[in-house]
Design a protein around this motif. Structure first.
Motif, PDB file in Angstrom:
ATOM      1  N   ILE A  86       0.723  -1.284  -0.094  1.00 30.50           N
ATOM      2  CA  ILE A  86       0.142   0.028  -0.054  1.00 30.50           C
ATOM      3  C   ILE A  86       0.904   1.226  -0.107  1.00 30.50           C
ATOM      4  CG2 ILE A  86      -1.972  -1.006   1.097  1.00 30.50           C
ATOM      5  CD1 ILE A  86      -1.041   0.446   3.489  1.00 30.50           C
ATOM      6  N   ASN A 104      -8.206   4.867   4.156  1.00 29.38           N
ATOM      7  CA  ASN A 104      -7.413   4.532   5.545  1.00 29.38           C
ATOM      8  C   ASN A 104      -7.039   5.608   6.181  1.00 29.38           C
ATOM      9  OD1 ASN A 104      -7.112   1.871   4.749  1.00 29.38           O
ATOM     10  ND2 ASN A 104      -5.192   1.862   4.102  1.00 29.38           N
ATOM     11  N   HIS A 108     -10.796   2.893  11.352  1.00 28.06           N
ATOM     12  CA  HIS A 108     -11.570   1.429  10.761  1.00 28.06           C
ATOM     13  C   HIS A 108     -10.723   0.238  11.754  1.00 28.06           C
ATOM     14  CE1 HIS A 108      -7.872   2.106   8.327  1.00 28.06           C
ATOM     15  NE2 HIS A 108      -8.069   0.449   8.019  1.00 28.06           N
ATOM     16  N   ASP A 110      -9.864  -3.660  10.224  1.00 32.47           N
ATOM     17  CA  ASP A 110      -9.685  -4.129   8.723  1.00 32.47           C
ATOM     18  C   ASP A 110     -10.864  -5.164   8.629  1.00 32.47           C
ATOM     19  OD1 ASP A 110      -7.661  -2.362   7.800  1.00 32.47           O
ATOM     20  OD2 ASP A 110      -6.163  -3.734   8.503  1.00 32.47           O
ATOM     21  N   THR A 121      -3.570  -7.496  11.115  1.00 40.29           N
ATOM     22  CA  THR A 121      -2.742  -6.644   9.786  1.00 40.29           C
ATOM     23  C   THR A 121      -1.327  -6.739  10.107  1.00 40.29           C
ATOM     24  OG1 THR A 121      -4.896  -5.660   9.338  1.00 40.29           O
ATOM     25  CG2 THR A 121      -2.811  -4.986   8.123  1.00 40.29           C
ATOM     26  N   LEU A 123       2.231  -4.754   8.640  1.00 34.13           N
ATOM     27  CA  LEU A 123       2.694  -3.676   7.564  1.00 34.13           C
ATOM     28  C   LEU A 123       4.217  -3.613   8.066  1.00 34.13           C
ATOM     29  CD1 LEU A 123       0.351  -0.505   8.029  1.00 34.13           C
ATOM     30  CD2 LEU A 123       0.447  -2.308   6.182  1.00 34.13           C
ATOM     31  N   ASP A 134       2.455   8.808  10.295  1.00 31.26           N
ATOM     32  CA  ASP A 134       2.224   7.890  11.211  1.00 31.26           C
ATOM     33  C   ASP A 134       0.818   7.107  11.022  1.00 31.26           C
ATOM     34  OD1 ASP A 134       4.399   9.704  12.055  1.00 31.26           O
ATOM     35  OD2 ASP A 134       2.903  10.491  13.906  1.00 31.26           O
ATOM     36  N   THR A 135       0.987   5.962  11.746  1.00 35.38           N
ATOM     37  CA  THR A 135      -0.328   5.431  11.886  1.00 35.38           C
ATOM     38  C   THR A 135      -0.717   5.300  13.184  1.00 35.38           C
ATOM     39  OG1 THR A 135       0.713   3.666  10.042  1.00 35.38           O
ATOM     40  CG2 THR A 135      -1.503   2.809  11.248  1.00 35.38           C
ATOM     41  N   TRP A 250      -0.670  -5.912  14.513  1.00 34.43           N
ATOM     42  CA  TRP A 250      -2.036  -5.498  15.354  1.00 34.43           C
ATOM     43  C   TRP A 250      -3.081  -6.313  15.373  1.00 34.43           C
ATOM     44  CZ3 TRP A 250      -1.136  -2.266  11.379  1.00 34.43           C
ATOM     45  CH2 TRP A 250      -2.120  -2.081  10.313  1.00 34.43           C
ATOM     46  N   HIS A 257      -7.822   1.684  13.647  1.00 29.73           N
ATOM     47  CA  HIS A 257      -6.375   2.210  13.313  1.00 29.73           C
ATOM     48  C   HIS A 257      -6.682   3.155  12.124  1.00 29.73           C
ATOM     49  CE1 HIS A 257      -6.741  -1.269  10.707  1.00 29.73           C
ATOM     50  NE2 HIS A 257      -6.247  -0.465   9.823  1.00 29.73           N
ATOM     51  N   ALA A 259      -4.450   5.666   8.884  1.00 28.37           N
ATOM     52  CA  ALA A 259      -3.436   6.381   8.498  1.00 28.37           C
ATOM     53  C   ALA A 259      -3.448   7.743   8.700  1.00 28.37           C
ATOM     54  CB  ALA A 259      -3.101   6.043   6.879  1.00 28.37           C
ATOM     55  N   ARG A 270       5.602   7.106   0.308  1.00 31.11           N
ATOM     56  CA  ARG A 270       5.505   6.124   1.638  1.00 31.11           C
ATOM     57  C   ARG A 270       4.674   4.969   0.968  1.00 31.11           C
ATOM     58  NH1 ARG A 270       0.794   5.029   5.270  1.00 31.11           N
ATOM     59  NH2 ARG A 270       1.549   5.296   7.394  1.00 31.11           N
ATOM     60  N   LEU A 272       4.505   0.672   2.015  1.00 31.92           N
ATOM     61  CA  LEU A 272       4.580  -0.369   3.020  1.00 31.92           C
ATOM     62  C   LEU A 272       4.095  -1.688   2.321  1.00 31.92           C
ATOM     63  CD1 LEU A 272       2.393   1.618   5.619  1.00 31.92           C
ATOM     64  CD2 LEU A 272       4.996   1.381   5.706  1.00 31.92           C
ATOM     65  N   ARG A 274       2.062  -5.397   3.013  1.00 38.01           N
ATOM     66  CA  ARG A 274       0.963  -5.803   4.121  1.00 38.01           C
ATOM     67  C   ARG A 274       0.631  -7.094   3.877  1.00 38.01           C
ATOM     68  NH1 ARG A 274      -4.989  -4.944   3.384  1.00 38.01           N
ATOM     69  NH2 ARG A 274      -5.747  -3.997   5.162  1.00 38.01           N
TER      70      ARG A 274
HETATM   71  C1  OGA Z   1      -3.937  -0.924   6.319  1.00 40.39           C
HETATM   72  C2  OGA Z   1      -4.303   0.695   6.999  1.00 40.39           C
HETATM   73  C3  OGA Z   1      -2.679   2.320   7.671  1.00 40.39           C
HETATM   74  C4  OGA Z   1      -1.490   3.126   7.307  1.00 40.39           C
HETATM   75  O1  OGA Z   1      -2.955  -1.267   5.635  1.00 40.39           O
HETATM   76  O2  OGA Z   1      -4.773  -1.495   6.723  1.00 40.39           O
HETATM   77  O3  OGA Z   1      -5.241   0.989   7.509  1.00 40.39           O
HETATM   78  O4  OGA Z   1      -1.046   4.024   8.246  1.00 40.39           O
HETATM   79  N1  OGA Z   1      -2.965   1.214   6.980  1.00 40.39           N
HETATM   80  O5  OGA Z   1      -1.084   2.857   6.298  1.00 40.39           O
END
Ligand code: OGA
Ligand code: MN
Length: 283
Positions: A86, A104, A108, A110, A121, A123, A134-135, A250, A257, A259, A270, A272, A274
């Protein structure tokens, strides 16, 4: 034999971090047991200094359950892989303020739009902006416990409708494709769920949560809004500030959570990696 990983609690009431342990190799029994226990206890776990391939991440995630595929479509119409990226990158591969995944940024948990939502999830940081991005995580167990007794009594036993289509509409995102709609009829979940492993009660809310079953729609929506405003207020929230090499996972059964922006998404990348582990039907 590798030493079992050691965890240091994060400030803020939940979460723990571990440095100096390589997750790219299969876990021995001691490490596996320690990580499973840390996950249940801390619910947000941060491993520093990782660089797992997609295969290694899939292998690690499989310690917790079934690694799940996605119904989500990429801009070219193909489905996402089980271990996927992502990012804020556009189809041209460049940073894009208006990137494909915008939902995101809303609180929410997931896949709560599915009858059997996500357990975990994972990441992993691949590319990070210089700062920001930050998340944030919010503790739905403590948020539930902190509600007035009368509210807890009022909401016990209520069921909420979770809907992918509602999320897209309420966040002003694009409408569902016919395939997405067919795959995601609205589902009912308890507003307060009991963790299948710890027995703790948590609020179960987030951006897919539309209204309360059997309650006037506007009234139910207001109840959900008020509960979520409480649950995502400062005392229950921890922001994960990403560092290169972080692998974070998590428990979606008891945390929300989101983003955050906080960086120039039209300039900085950015990215990540996943993966999601399938859970059980909430009760
Ligand atoms: C996810 C999500 C948050 C982020 O991957 O499910 O919500 O900070 N990511 O990218
Ligand atoms: Mn998410």
């Amino acid at each position: 034999m590798t030493a079992a990983p050691a965890f240091v609690p994060l400030p803020g009431g939940f979460g723990a971090e571990c440095a100096g342990f390589d997750l790219s190799r299969p876990l021995d029994d001691a490490a596996r047991t320690a990580i499973l226990a840390a996950f249940l206890r801390h619910r947000l776990v941060v491993f520093r200094g990782q660089s797992l391939s997609a295969d290694a991440m899939r292998g690690f995630a499989a310690n917790f359950g079934e690694v799940e595929g996605n119904i989500f479509r990429k801009p070219d119409g193909s489905t996402l892989e089980d271990v996927h990226v992502i990012s804020n990158l556009g189809t041209d591969g460049l940073p894009d303020e208006d990137s494909y995944i915008k939902s995101n940024y809303n609180w929410h948990t997931d896949k709560s739009y599915l009858p059997v939502p996500a357990l975990m999830t994972l990441l992993q940081a691949i590319e990070l902006p210089p700062s920001g991005g930050d998340t944030e995580f919010a503790d739905m167990t403590r948020a539930h416990a902190a509600l007035p007794e009368a509210t807890r009594r009022r909401i016990a036993g209520l069921k909420a409708v979770h809907s992918f289509e509602y999320m897209r509409a309420s966040t002003n995102d694009r409408p569902l494709t016919p395939a997405e709609r067919a795959a995601t009829p609205p589902v009912l979940h308890p507003l307060v769920r009991t963790h299948p492993e710890t027995g703790e009660k948590s609020l179960y809310l987030g951006m897919y949560c539309s209204h309360v079953d059997g309650m006037d729609e506007a009234e139910g929506r207001e109840l959900i809004r008020a509960l979520q405003a409480h649950a995502t207020s400062a005392p229950f929230v921890h922001a994960h500030v990403w560092r290169p090499g972080d692998l974070v996972f998590w428990d979606n059964r008891c945390l929300l959570h989101r983003a955050t922006r906080g960086y120039d998404a039209s300039r900085h990348r950015r990215v990540l990696q996943r993966a999601v582990v399938k859970g059980t039907a909430p009760r």
